[in-house]
Enzyme design. Structure first.
Site, PDB file in Angstrom:
ATOM      1  N   ASP A  88       0.820  -1.216   0.000  1.00  0.00           N
ATOM      2  CA  ASP A  88       0.000   0.000   0.000  1.00  0.00           C
ATOM      3  C   ASP A  88       0.852   1.263   0.000  1.00  0.00           C
ATOM      4  O   ASP A  88       2.050   1.214   0.279  1.00  0.00           O
ATOM      5  CB  ASP A  88      -0.895   0.005   1.250  1.00  0.00           C
ATOM      6  CG  ASP A  88      -1.986  -1.058   1.185  1.00  0.00           C
ATOM      7  OD1 ASP A  88      -2.430  -1.391   0.072  1.00  0.00           O
ATOM      8  OD2 ASP A  88      -2.377  -1.559   2.265  1.00  0.00           O
TER       9      ASP A  88
ATOM     10  N   TYR B  68       6.815  -9.927   7.256  1.00  0.00           N
ATOM     11  CA  TYR B  68       6.620  -8.487   7.414  1.00  0.00           C
ATOM     12  C   TYR B  68       7.096  -8.041   8.791  1.00  0.00           C
ATOM     13  O   TYR B  68       7.015  -8.805   9.756  1.00  0.00           O
ATOM     14  CB  TYR B  68       5.131  -8.131   7.328  1.00  0.00           C
ATOM     15  CG  TYR B  68       4.536  -8.127   5.940  1.00  0.00           C
ATOM     16  CD1 TYR B  68       4.594  -6.986   5.151  1.00  0.00           C
ATOM     17  CD2 TYR B  68       3.884  -9.249   5.436  1.00  0.00           C
ATOM     18  CE1 TYR B  68       4.026  -6.967   3.886  1.00  0.00           C
ATOM     19  CE2 TYR B  68       3.310  -9.236   4.173  1.00  0.00           C
ATOM     20  CZ  TYR B  68       3.381  -8.093   3.398  1.00  0.00           C
ATOM     21  OH  TYR B  68       2.827  -8.061   2.153  1.00  0.00           O
TER      22      TYR B  68
END
Lengths: 247, 247
Positions: B53, B111
């Site tokens: 994003d 992540y």
């Protein structure tokens, strides 16, 4: 009048440096003074421990200002951090005796310089280090650090022209640490001339990579000629970490 | 046709995210494709392991592209890093079998999410962490991590509407480490739905600060209702660290 001392952290990337330049909105001092002036509704001037160049960062810049305002320190720090841009942060504020002067009373400073020592650059360290990929001899650089430490006339390692003021300074610590792909250089001393850390750094790297002799350091101390020293490394690798005052 | 795999690092601050949007110059994929197209003088499309994003960073995004170019890989990487903006860096390139597909072959991802856990913000971490100063119960957050780990239908922890595709995923690791003033959350799993890491993070923080019950996690797994989960934390604390492929 209250005398208030601030500790300030800033990311210097977007700024022309610490010192206010006319009405420019692009200096750290100018930004902070503008907010303090709004806050107290009287013109405020702040005194920094010293200037930092365009692109140079600070984790512990010290400044002070005088004010008649009766506002609590906790409210002041909240006001400042709400209205300052996010790349300038006031870490703490305290009330100090009226005679405290951030520049005149500073007895020493600690700086860090970071080198990104890889062939491939770093997307994250680009504004916070100097990308230098030459092979480096750490033993030679450590010897060079030892030559630089102590009390010397550092004018040849500065951007200054001849001056009547003393250009003798004492470096108490100059050390090198590897932190992953970064090399972290630490400088502690009683004061640093303009661009002195960056020219010492350039000299260390040129000695480490073999493009300059170790003995060049002695010559710069003896002949005091800037062009005999190494390059001036970029400002973005430099951090003002701490300013020392007598308790 | 050669099939070439890239590992890419980027600071997502200035970008609208990974995925190309028309002719916009503000996506990572678009930037890299433009340079590759210049380099090979034929239109190149790259396939990423997945989207990130706006504002999200990557230390190890993987992508591949096909080309007829005969250029050496070492020249390609030099060309790319010379012409890409400094906040996008190609860390390495290698030639892979023609069937390699960066998205279809990805078997897992890692992540990191960073929280700046202090009352006073950080000038340096502002684009790389979420500033959250509520008191946190780490024991409770660790319990919450354990509930989240394993195989579940994560649709309630995502921004997805009902879908025919499976929304079942497995989280193999979810751990919390304090690193000074930063809290570092690590997520390893076989895949993550859109906004899943950021919603799991928001849920962990709301449980840690006491504004949500530990049992809420079971309810989200059971009833699959997004609004029962925690907030979506900001993208700037999120880093895609690694993409896993079978050897």
């Amino acid at each position: 009048m209250r005398n208030i001392r601030l500790m300030i952290e800033y990311d210097g990337t977007r700024y022309l440096g610490w010192q206010r330049l006319g009405d420019s909105d692009k200096t750290i001092q100018g930004k902070i003074e503008n907010i303090l002036t709004q806050m107290t509704r009287t013109k405020v001037e702040i005194i920094g421990s010293g200037r930092t160049d365009a692109g140079t960062h600070a984790r512990g810049q010290i400044a002070n200002f005088k004010t008649d305002s009766k506002m609590a320190l906790s409210e002041m720090i909240e006001f400042l951090n709400r209205y300052l841009p996010q790349d300038i942060v006031v870490k703490n504020m305290e009330e100090v005796p009226e005679r405290f002067h951030a520049r005149y009373n500073a007895e020493g400073k600690k700086y860090s310089y970071y080198v990104w020592h890889e062939v491939i650059p770093s997307a994250f360290e680009r504004n916070y280090s100097f990308h230098y990929s030459e092979k480096l001899d750490f033993d030679l650089m450590n010897e060079a650090c030892h030559k630089m430490m102590g009390t010397h006339d550092f004018i040849g390692f500065s951007s200054l022209k001849k001056t009547k003021k003393s250009t003798t300074r004492t470096i108490d610590e100059l050390s090198i640490q590897k932190e992953g792909s970064l090399i972290h250089f630490t400088f502690v001393g009683d004061g640093f001339l303009h661009k002195m850390v960056r020219i010492l750094m350039g000299t260390l790297l040129e000695i480490g990579s073999g493009s300059m002799e170790l003995e060049a350091i002695d010559e710069v101390f003896e002949h005091k000629v800037r062009s005999d020293a190494g390059m001036t490394v970029p400002a973005q690798g430099l951090f003002l970490d701490e300013v020392y005052y007598r308790e």
